[in-house]
Design a protein around this motif. Structure first.
Motif, PDB file in Angstrom:
ATOM      1  N   PHE A   1       0.842  -1.191   0.000  1.00  0.00           N
ATOM      2  CA  PHE A   1       0.000   0.000   0.000  1.00  0.00           C
ATOM      3  C   PHE A   1       0.878   1.241   0.000  1.00  0.00           C
ATOM      4  O   PHE A   1       1.715   1.425   0.891  1.00  0.00           O
ATOM      5  CB  PHE A   1      -0.912  -0.002   1.225  1.00  0.00           C
ATOM      6  N   ASN A   2       0.698   2.083  -1.004  1.00  0.00           N
ATOM      7  CA  ASN A   2       1.412   3.361  -1.110  1.00  0.00           C
ATOM      8  C   ASN A   2       2.922   3.204  -0.909  1.00  0.00           C
ATOM      9  O   ASN A   2       3.553   3.966  -0.176  1.00  0.00           O
ATOM     10  CB  ASN A   2       0.857   4.380  -0.116  1.00  0.00           C
ATOM     11  N   GLY A   3       3.483   2.195  -1.554  1.00  0.00           N
ATOM     12  CA  GLY A   3       4.931   2.028  -1.531  1.00  0.00           C
ATOM     13  C   GLY A   3       5.487   1.371  -0.286  1.00  0.00           C
ATOM     14  O   GLY A   3       6.699   1.455  -0.031  1.00  0.00           O
ATOM     15  N   ASN A   4       4.644   0.680   0.475  1.00  0.00           N
ATOM     16  CA  ASN A   4       5.105  -0.027   1.676  1.00  0.00           C
ATOM     17  C   ASN A   4       4.397  -1.376   1.778  1.00  0.00           C
ATOM     18  O   ASN A   4       3.212  -1.483   1.455  1.00  0.00           O
ATOM     19  CB  ASN A   4       4.799   0.788   2.943  1.00  0.00           C
ATOM     20  N   TRP A   5       5.146  -2.382   2.253  1.00  0.00           N
ATOM     21  CA  TRP A   5       4.551  -3.682   2.561  1.00  0.00           C
ATOM     22  C   TRP A   5       4.140  -3.668   4.038  1.00  0.00           C
ATOM     23  O   TRP A   5       4.969  -3.825   4.933  1.00  0.00           O
ATOM     24  CB  TRP A   5       5.549  -4.806   2.289  1.00  0.00           C
ATOM     25  N   TRP A   6       2.839  -3.460   4.267  1.00  0.00           N
ATOM     26  CA  TRP A   6       2.296  -3.374   5.618  1.00  0.00           C
ATOM     27  C   TRP A   6       1.980  -4.767   6.155  1.00  0.00           C
ATOM     28  O   TRP A   6       1.555  -5.660   5.412  1.00  0.00           O
ATOM     29  CB  TRP A   6       1.015  -2.548   5.616  1.00  0.00           C
ATOM     30  N   ILE A   7       2.150  -4.934   7.471  1.00  0.00           N
ATOM     31  CA  ILE A   7       1.814  -6.184   8.156  1.00  0.00           C
ATOM     32  C   ILE A   7       0.825  -5.885   9.277  1.00  0.00           C
ATOM     33  O   ILE A   7       1.084  -5.033  10.141  1.00  0.00           O
ATOM     34  CB  ILE A   7       3.068  -6.868   8.724  1.00  0.00           C
ATOM     35  N   ARG A   8      -0.287  -6.601   9.222  1.00  0.00           N
ATOM     36  CA  ARG A   8      -1.301  -6.474  10.258  1.00  0.00           C
ATOM     37  C   ARG A   8      -1.357  -7.773  11.049  1.00  0.00           C
ATOM     38  O   ARG A   8      -1.392  -8.863  10.469  1.00  0.00           O
ATOM     39  CB  ARG A   8      -2.662  -6.177   9.635  1.00  0.00           C
ATOM     40  N   ILE A   9      -1.384  -7.670  12.368  1.00  0.00           N
ATOM     41  CA  ILE A   9      -1.486  -8.818  13.265  1.00  0.00           C
ATOM     42  C   ILE A   9      -2.775  -8.659  14.068  1.00  0.00           C
ATOM     43  O   ILE A   9      -2.926  -7.695  14.825  1.00  0.00           O
ATOM     44  CB  ILE A   9      -0.278  -8.908  14.210  1.00  0.00           C
ATOM     45  N   GLY A  10      -3.704  -9.594  13.884  1.00  0.00           N
ATOM     46  CA  GLY A  10      -5.013  -9.430  14.500  1.00  0.00           C
ATOM     47  C   GLY A  10      -5.671  -8.183  13.945  1.00  0.00           C
ATOM     48  O   GLY A  10      -5.800  -8.021  12.732  1.00  0.00           O
TER      49      GLY A  10
END
Length: 404
Positions: free
Chosen positions: A282-291
């Motif tokens: 998203f928008n040039g970043n690999w985001w990580i969501r936990i829960g």
């Protein structure tokens, strides 16, 4: 324990100790250990530490000013609790909750290893790599490529080769028995791009999951981990690749969930715990969501145009064990719960509601693909990609090891 000595799990059957190494070998091991510890001393010295706390599980946290300069995506990650016939609990993250209130405003937690607990026997590059000799790993995205004659990495996983912008799913977490401190057992996701041809650096990944690895975490318990490589696992280091916050590259955002946090363990025939993961570009970043928490991100600029800069080419979910080649015979390290998939609910480990992101806007599609078992006598996987249950695309996975 002697410097640089590999530790055997105290729960293992005891046998006669190996013969002592010569003084030159012991001195070299001590020098390698000193190099690893000095690496972390220097890393921590560069931190702008505002406060320090210790979690109920004994992890030391440095609270540092957040360097994140991006906002997380506004994408839904629907809660998928366990069903009445297969109930499970989300990770409580008790340690994180206990320490979050202690962090000053504007700061985020980074783990500080207890240097005396680092007893790894390999080199610094071994320590930063995904298991020693990680450069000979069987490619997670393309099991059709012939692996090296001998590889310490054993897999039971499912792969879908498809252009994607991320993935999501739920991992059932356990505390697997791991025979040696320089071996690990994990369950994870990979987003992948590159050829992964042995001997090249053309392969890039972002990886998240649950891992038990004594030499890395200092205990025999499962921990949340993140990992990335920009060069087909051939080297680790700042903005190149490695675990958690052991190398530069990760941007921490959450004040309550962070890499290395200890995870709750499922009980054979009893209470089950799960780790929900979402990874998205998203928008040039690999985001990580936990829960329900956006933990942080890797900048896509760490990667190149042939790799993960703009997209991924496959998604992969499953288990991995390192059977360190220096130990005799096949490892007795478990994968998952240590039980084969046919044992089913509350006995075998599972992953469920597996999906990939098919476009930049966040559209999710149930995972399909194929399975791969490097050592089916020891570790297996059994999939249901029909999508006809509340678990969507799912599988049971794991095994006891102990055989080739």
């Amino acid at each position: 324990m002697e410097a640089g000595r590999v530790e055997r799990n105290p729960e293992a059957p005891q046998s006669a100790p190996p013969p002592r190494a010569g003084r030159d070998i012991e001195r070299e091991a001590a020098e390698r250990l000193d190099e690893i510890r000095q690496y972390f001393k220097d890393l921590y010295a560069r931190r702008d530490v505002v406060a320090r706390t210790t979690t109920p599980y004994g992890e030391d946290l440095d609270w540092v000013p957040s360097e994140a300069d991006a906002e997380p995506p506004d994408l839904e990650y629907p809660e998928r609790p366990g069903t009445s016939d297969r109930p499970a609990s989300a990770q409580p993250f008790e340690a994180a909750a206990g320490s979050a209130q202690a962090g000053p405003p504007g700061t985020v937690p980074l783990v500080r290893k207890q240097l005396d607990s680092i007893t790894a026997a390999g080199t610094l590059q071994d320590y930063l790599a995904k298991g020693t000799r990680a450069k000979v790993v069987t490619p997670p995205d393309d099991p059709g490529i012939a692996p090296p004659a001998v590889s310490p990495h054993k897999y039971a996983h499912a792969v879908q080769q498809v252009t994607n912008y991320g993935t999501e799913g739920v991992i059932n977490t356990w505390r697997p028995y791991v025979q040696w401190s320089d071996e690990f057992s994990l369950g994870q996701e990979w987003v992948v791009r590159g050829s992964f041809v042995p001997g090249t650096t053309d392969g890039q990944t972002v990886e998240v999951g649950a891992q038990t690895y004594k030499d890395l975490y200092g205990d025999w318990y499962p921990h949340l981990f993140i990992f990335y490589t920009t060069n087909n696992y051939t080297a680790g280091g700042a903005n190149i690749g490695g675990y958690n916050t052991d190398v530069a590259g990760w941007q921490q955002v959450s004040t309550s969930v962070y890499p290395t946090v200890r995870l709750a363990e499922s009980v054979y025939g009893g209470d089950q715990y799960e780790l929900a993961i979402k990874v998205t570009l998203f928008n040039g970043n690999w985001w990580i969501r936990i829960g329900n928490e956006w933990m942080g991100y890797y900048r896509a600029s760490l990667f190149n145009a042939a790799g993960l800069l703009n997209q991924a080419q496959s998604v992969d979910w499953g288990g991995e064990v390192v059977d360190e080649l220096s130990h005799p015979g096949p490892t007795a390290t478990w994968m998952g719960s240590g039980h084969f998939p046919f044992e089913g609910w509350s006995r075998a480990a599972y992953m469920r509601n597996l999906a990939y992101q098919s476009d930049p806007s966040g559209t999710m599609v149930n995972m399909q693909g194929y399975t791969h078992e490097t050592n089916p006598n020891a570790y297996r996987i059994a999939t249901d990609f029909s999508g006809t249950t509340t678990w969507g695309s799912n599988f049971y996975w794991g095994g006891p090891g102990g055989v080739e």
